[in-house]
Write a protein that holds these residues in place. Structure first.
Motif, mmCIF file in Angstrom:
data_model
loop_
_atom_site.group_PDB
_atom_site.id
_atom_site.type_symbol
_atom_site.label_atom_id
_atom_site.label_comp_id
_atom_site.label_asym_id
_atom_site.label_seq_id
_atom_site.Cartn_x
_atom_site.Cartn_y
_atom_site.Cartn_z
ATOM 1 N N VAL A 150 0.847 -1.200 0.000
ATOM 2 C CA VAL A 150 0.000 0.000 0.000
ATOM 3 C C VAL A 150 0.877 1.243 0.000
ATOM 4 O O VAL A 150 1.850 1.328 0.762
ATOM 5 C CB VAL A 150 -0.921 0.034 1.242
ATOM 6 N N LEU A 151 0.495 2.210 -0.845
ATOM 7 C CA LEU A 151 1.081 3.549 -0.774
ATOM 8 C C LEU A 151 -0.003 4.488 -0.265
ATOM 9 O O LEU A 151 -1.051 4.639 -0.896
ATOM 10 C CB LEU A 151 1.569 4.017 -2.143
ATOM 11 N N ALA B 255 -1.469 10.602 12.981
ATOM 12 C CA ALA B 255 -2.539 10.019 13.793
ATOM 13 C C ALA B 255 -3.159 8.814 13.098
ATOM 14 O O ALA B 255 -3.513 7.814 13.739
ATOM 15 C CB ALA B 255 -3.610 11.070 14.087
ATOM 16 N N PHE B 256 -3.295 8.899 11.776
ATOM 17 C CA PHE B 256 -3.845 7.781 11.031
ATOM 18 C C PHE B 256 -2.948 6.551 11.148
ATOM 19 O O PHE B 256 -3.429 5.429 11.355
ATOM 20 C CB PHE B 256 -4.028 8.164 9.562
ATOM 21 N N MET B 257 -1.641 6.747 11.050
ATOM 22 C CA MET B 257 -0.723 5.610 11.141
ATOM 23 C C MET B 257 -0.702 5.018 12.547
ATOM 24 O O MET B 257 -0.437 3.827 12.719
ATOM 25 C CB MET B 257 0.679 6.018 10.691
ATOM 26 N N ASP C 296 4.709 -3.591 7.808
ATOM 27 C CA ASP C 296 5.972 -3.934 7.163
ATOM 28 C C ASP C 296 6.324 -2.763 6.247
ATOM 29 O O ASP C 296 5.656 -2.530 5.233
ATOM 30 C CB ASP C 296 5.796 -5.225 6.371
ATOM 31 N N GLU C 297 7.357 -2.021 6.583
ATOM 32 C CA GLU C 297 7.688 -0.809 5.833
ATOM 33 C C GLU C 297 8.179 -1.090 4.423
ATOM 34 O O GLU C 297 8.261 -0.162 3.598
ATOM 35 C CB GLU C 297 8.711 0.015 6.620
ATOM 36 N N PHE D 264 6.790 -2.626 -5.133
ATOM 37 C CA PHE D 264 6.668 -3.701 -6.124
ATOM 38 C C PHE D 264 7.819 -4.696 -6.011
ATOM 39 O O PHE D 264 7.613 -5.909 -6.185
ATOM 40 C CB PHE D 264 6.620 -3.105 -7.538
ATOM 41 N N ALA D 265 9.007 -4.227 -5.712
ATOM 42 C CA ALA D 265 10.162 -5.122 -5.608
ATOM 43 C C ALA D 265 9.931 -6.205 -4.564
ATOM 44 O O ALA D 265 10.423 -7.338 -4.705
ATOM 45 C CB ALA D 265 11.412 -4.306 -5.273
ATOM 46 N N THR D 266 9.169 -5.886 -3.517
ATOM 47 C CA THR D 266 8.841 -6.872 -2.480
ATOM 48 C C THR D 266 7.619 -7.697 -2.864
ATOM 49 O O THR D 266 7.635 -8.929 -2.819
ATOM 50 C CB THR D 266 8.583 -6.166 -1.135
ATOM 51 N N VAL D 267 6.550 -7.023 -3.268
ATOM 52 C CA VAL D 267 5.275 -7.704 -3.516
ATOM 53 C C VAL D 267 5.372 -8.669 -4.692
ATOM 54 O O VAL D 267 4.721 -9.724 -4.702
ATOM 55 C CB VAL D 267 4.158 -6.656 -3.751
#
Length: 494
Positions: free
Chosen positions: A190-191, A204-206, A213-214, A241-244
């Motif tokens: 997610v971005l 506050a949202f975070m 997972d950063e 994308f490199a991770t997903v």
């Protein structure tokens, strides 16, 4: 089969196809043409007499009606009224068909234990002001990666109108649904795109989102970025994308499947074909150890005691009573009629009162015991059949089902609708003419059940299809790239 009397106690039959005056139905001669889905009186009714369908009263006639007459919303009135007191009268646990041998699907196991049926990357704006930026970032990345996404099913932005100028529950609903999406297993990454000055402040949202997972979840605040914020966002997607893109499908038991149950644009065949089909599937998946979720609370009114008496215990019953009466109070607080339902399309399709609509609607959850009741935005934590608080609005309710953690939404319809939520939204038609007319909308035709196809056979075909979709086969809303979210709003806008 041209008509059906659903329950032996019914005093009406339902036309399964267009019938002509003079035809015989259950020993009664039709005095007029009767359209598909509409009701036919089997006895003479006096003004005030109850109309009985599914074995329950669905309202009363407002004028005398002779046997063989077509009766619809113009001469039937609901028996329902405001808030009610309920008594827990549990029914014996139903004897359900054997689940059979355990089944599997091909899903994506996540680090938090959840399983996704898709491996997507989502771009989520914290506020509507950055919708355009979020969509442009996704569009530019998709253009760059044409033909190279591999195991990543899609990269999608989900614009919405909220995140600022909201108070109380509205503000919290926005934050909660977006946080639910961050944790949804259908998303591998997610971005989160923030403006910087909105009420839904990123920090506050975070905090609400919690640990992530950063490598998979990145954030950006566009007011703080020097230069081209679009290129900055695209670079973040490249890194996500490199991770997903390394994620791969594997065999997963059906017990990990969580399926939302929804209907919209219902007609007189909804409670005869598609909704009972979903009920059979719901009981099967529950027997396999999986989860189904029923929502659209206003379309439980009139059938709520059936659900209440299937609750596993008195505590679950109490939560169901609150689910129903809280929603009634919501209508009353806003000076709106509690039973302003069905819609014009429902009426044209043969549904005359809310009781009739609800008795058909609730068949989607089969006969299983109700294991839990969820508030709007709350995520599933109990396997089995769950009830969820959300309105009847198709996109709001489907978004709520997905937000609860459902990986797929099964959506029955007799009139047809093209939309999709942020998870695969499978359209199941109640009648064959709709499936033939809208093949780019409808994914599965349950109308064959009105044409003498046996339920066991159709249910087996449907189960295979749902598992194929869970394993990656796209449904029509995905093929057409029709994906949206809608967040429940109850209050004022500043």
């Amino acid at each position: 089969m041209k008509y059906i009397k659903i329950n032996p106690d019914d005093n009406v039959a339902v036309a399964l196809t267009d019938l002509k005056a003079g035809e015989c139905v259950c020993g009664v001669t039709l005095g007029q043409d009767v359209p598909r889905g509409h009701k036919i009186t089997l006895t003479d009714l006096k003004s005030g007499d109850n109309v009985v369908k599914y074995g329950f009263p669905i309202g009363h006639v407002t004028r005398d009606a002779a046997a063989g007459e077509c009766i619809d919303h113009s001469c039937i009135k609901t028996n329902l009224e405001g808030l009610l007191d309920y008594k827990y009268e549990p029914v014996p646990a139903p004897v359900l068909p054997e689940a059979g041998s355990p089944r599997t699907f091909r899903g994506f196991r996540r680090a938090d234990g959840q399983v996704g049926v898709r491996n997507q990357i989502w771009v989520l704006p914290t506020v509507g002001c950055v919708n355009g930026i979020a969509e442009t970032i996704a569009k530019r990345f998709n253009a760059e990666m044409t033909g190279k996404l591999g195991s990543v099913d899609a990269v999608v932005a989900f614009p919405h109108n909220y995140g600022c100028s909201q108070l109380g529950d509205d503000h919290q609903n926005t934050r909660t649904v977006l946080a639910d999406m961050v944790h949804h297993p259908n998303s591998g990454g997610v971005l989160i795109v923030s403006l910087g000055c909105e009420n839904n402040q990123l920090d506050a949202f975070m905090e609400l989102v919690g640990p992530v997972d950063e490598a998979r979840v990145r954030t950006m605040t566009v007011q703080k970025i020097e230069g081209d914020e679009i290129e900055y966002g695209v670079q973040q997607l490249r890194e996500i994308f490199a991770t997903v893109s390394k994620d791969q499908r594997e065999d997963v038991p059906v017990s990990e499947l969580r399926v939302g149950l929804k209907c919209g644009g219902s007609d007189g065949l909804s409670g005869i074909t598609a909704n009972p089909l979903l009920g059979v599937f719901s009981d099967w998946i529950v027997a396999q150890g999986g989860t189904t979720v029923l929502t659209e609370v206003p379309e439980m009114f009139g059938a709520e005691t059936i659900l209440m008496n299937r609750c596993q215990d008195s505590a679950t019953f109490d939560k169901t009573v609150s689910l129903i009466n809280d929603f009634k109070s919501y209508f009353m607080k806003n000076d709106q009629p509690v039973y302003e339902n069905p819609s014009p399309g429902n009426k044209a399709g043969g549904i005359s009162t809310l009781e009739e609509k609800s008795l058909g609607c609730t068949q989607k959850c089969g006969k299983s015991i109700v294991r839990d009741v969820l508030k709007y935005g709350q995520r599933i934590h109990t396997k089995g059949l769950n009830l969820l608080s959300a309105p009847g609005n198709d996109l709001v309710a489907s978004t709520a089902l997905a937000s609860s953690g459902c990986q797929i939404v099964l959506f029955t319809t007799g009139r047809g609708t093209p939309f999709g939520s942020f998870v695969p939204t499978m359209k199941v038609s109640t009648n064959s003419p709709l499936a033939a007319k809208k093949p780019t909308w409808i994914d599965f035709n349950a109308g064959v059940l009105a044409e003498d196809a046996p339920m066991e056979q159709v249910a087996a075909q449907f189960t295979d299809y749902v598992l194929a979709v869970a394993s990656g086969e796209p449904v029509n809303n995905e093929k057409n790239d029709w994906r949206e979210i809608a967040i429940f709003k109850t209050g004022v806008t500043l």
